[in-house]
Scaffold this active site. Structure first.
Site, short mmCIF file in Angstrom:
data_model
loop_
_atom_site.label_atom_id
_atom_site.label_comp_id
_atom_site.label_asym_id
_atom_site.label_seq_id
_atom_site.Cartn_x
_atom_site.Cartn_y
_atom_site.Cartn_z
N ASN A 11 25.45 -13.86 -17.63
CA ASN A 11 23.89 -13.06 -18.41
C ASN A 11 23.01 -14.36 -19.35
OD1 ASN A 11 22.52 -12.00 -20.37
ND2 ASN A 11 24.26 -11.61 -22.01
N LYS A 13 20.65 -13.93 -20.30
CA LYS A 13 20.05 -13.66 -21.65
C LYS A 13 17.90 -13.66 -21.59
CE LYS A 13 23.39 -14.95 -23.94
NZ LYS A 13 24.37 -15.05 -25.24
N HIS A 100 25.11 -5.35 -25.75
CA HIS A 100 25.49 -6.41 -26.02
C HIS A 100 25.51 -6.87 -27.14
CE1 HIS A 100 25.08 -10.99 -26.52
NE2 HIS A 100 25.44 -10.85 -25.63
N GLU A 102 23.68 -9.30 -29.30
CA GLU A 102 22.37 -9.89 -29.48
C GLU A 102 21.52 -8.40 -30.59
OE1 GLU A 102 22.28 -12.49 -27.02
OE2 GLU A 102 23.52 -13.59 -27.68
N GLU A 169 33.85 -8.81 -26.20
CA GLU A 169 32.67 -10.31 -27.23
C GLU A 169 33.15 -10.61 -28.10
OE1 GLU A 169 29.57 -11.81 -23.47
OE2 GLU A 169 28.89 -11.03 -24.70
N GLY A 175 27.92 -18.52 -27.85
CA GLY A 175 27.26 -19.17 -27.80
C GLY A 175 27.32 -20.56 -29.21
N SER A 206 31.01 -18.10 -25.28
CA SER A 206 31.25 -19.48 -25.08
C SER A 206 32.58 -20.37 -23.90
CB SER A 206 32.13 -20.47 -26.08
OG SER A 206 30.40 -19.98 -27.54
P1 PGA Z 1 27.98 -18.02 -24.37
O1 PGA Z 1 27.34 -15.75 -23.99
O2 PGA Z 1 28.59 -17.36 -23.13
O3 PGA Z 1 26.87 -18.00 -24.02
O4 PGA Z 1 28.40 -16.89 -25.36
C1 PGA Z 1 28.15 -15.35 -23.64
C2 PGA Z 1 27.62 -13.96 -23.88
O5 PGA Z 1 26.48 -13.93 -24.46
O6 PGA Z 1 27.81 -12.32 -22.90
#
Ligand code: PGA
Length: 245
Positions: A11, A13, A100, A102, A169, A175, A206
Site C-alpha cells: 500500500n 498510500k 482503510h 485513514e 489493521e 505507521g 507496521s
Molecule cells: P504501515 O501501513 O505498514 O505503514 O503501518 C499499513 C497500512 O496502512 O496499510
C-alpha cells in the site's frame, strides 16, 4: 510457516511519482527467480496516478496492481476529484483497497464502505476490505464488537467471498512500529475467520523485516498489507524472503 498461499500487498498510500516505478525492477527480478513464487501473490496498490504506468511496467511479471479507494457510484457522475471503480479497472487495477482506516478517520462510514465494495465487485475488481479497532476501542476492550459491526455493515448483502480479502489493521498499529501481541493477533484473526467463514484474512500495521519472524509464526494469517516498508524494495523483498525461510 506452512505451504499455503500468501498475499503480500503493498500500500503506497499518497507516495510516488513516475520515477518511483524504477524501484520495482528489483522486486520483479526477485520474484522471477524466487523458488516459492507459485505459493504467493504480490499486489501493488499505488496512487491512482500510477496505476496505468505501473500495470504496463509489470505486464508479464505476475505482479498485480490495485487501487486504494473509489467513489461508491460505478457510473459517471458530477463528483469533482473522484474516480469510480470501473475507471480504475480500465487503467489496469485488478484489486482495490476499501475501508482503510485513514479513510474511515476522514469520515468514511461502514455504510459507505458497503456501497463502495458493491461497486468494486460490480466493476470486476477484487476487494481488500480493511477493518480494525482504534486504540481507544482496544483499551475499552470492545475490539470484537467494533470488528463485528465493521464486517456486518461493510459486507451487508454481499455473498461474493472469493473476490474479497479481509485485512485486519488495528489503527494503533499503522505507521507506529507497534504490532499486536502474537497471542492477541491469533485470537483476533480466528475471530474474524469465525465471523466470515472461508475468507482470507491478512494482517496489516507496521509489518517490516524486523517483526516478520514474529508475525509469520502466527499460523492463521494469510498474508500482509504493507504500507511504509513496501516503498523500499529491499525491505519488501526481505519481508517475503523471511516469511518463507
Ligand atoms: P504501515 O501501513 O505498514 O505503514 O503501518 C499499513 C497500512 O496502512 O496499510
Amino acid at each position: 510457516m506452512t505451504n499455503k498461499y500468501m498475499y503480500f500487498i503493498a500500500n503506497w498510500k499518497m507516495f510516488g511519482v513516475l520515477n518511483s516505478l524504477n524501484t520495482l525492477n528489483r522486486v520483479v527480478k526477485f520474484f522471477k527467480n524466487f523458488k516459492k513464487r507459485k505459493s504467493l501473490k504480490i499486489i501493488y496498490c499505488p496512487p491512482s496516478t500510477l496505476i496505468e504506468p505501473m500495470s504496463k511496467k509489470l505486464r508479464g511479471s505476475n505482479i498485480e496492481v490495485g487501487a486504494q479507494n473509489c467513489h461508491q457510484q460505478d457510473v459517471y457522475g458530477a463528483f469533482t476529484g473522484s474516480v469510480n471503480s470501473s475507471m480504475l479497472k480500465s487503467v489496469g487495477a485488478k484489486y482495490i483497497i476499501i475501508g482503510h482506516s485513514e479513510n474511515r478517520q476522514a469520515g468514511e462510514t461502514d455504510k459507505l464502505i458497503n456501497l463502495k465494495i458493491k461497486s468494486a465487485l460490480k466493476s470486476g475488481l477484487k476487494v481488500i476490505f480493511c477493518i480494525g479497532e482504534t486504540l481507544k476501542a482496544k483499551r475499552k476492550k470492545i475490539t470484537k464488537s467494533v470488528l463485528n459491526k465493521q464486517i456486518k455493515v461493510g459486507l451487508k448483502n454481499i455473498k461474493n467471498n472469493k473476490k474479497i480479502i479481509i485485512a485486519y489493521e488495528p489503527v494503533w498499529s499503522i505507521g507506529t512500529g507497534i504490532i499486536p501481541k502474537s497471542d492477541d493477533l491469533f485470537k483476533t484473526i480466528s475471530f474474524i475467520k469465525k465471523e466470515k467463514k472461508n475468507y482470507k484474512v491478512l494482517y496489516g500495521g507496521s509489518v517490516n523485516p524486523k517483526n516478520i519472524n514474529q508475525l509469520k509464526s502466527i499460523n492463521n494469517i494469510d498474508g500482509y498489507l504493507i504500507g511504509g516498508a513496501s516503498q523500499d524494495p529491499k525491505k519488501f523483498i526481505d519481508i517475503i524472503k523471511k516469511t518463507y525461510n
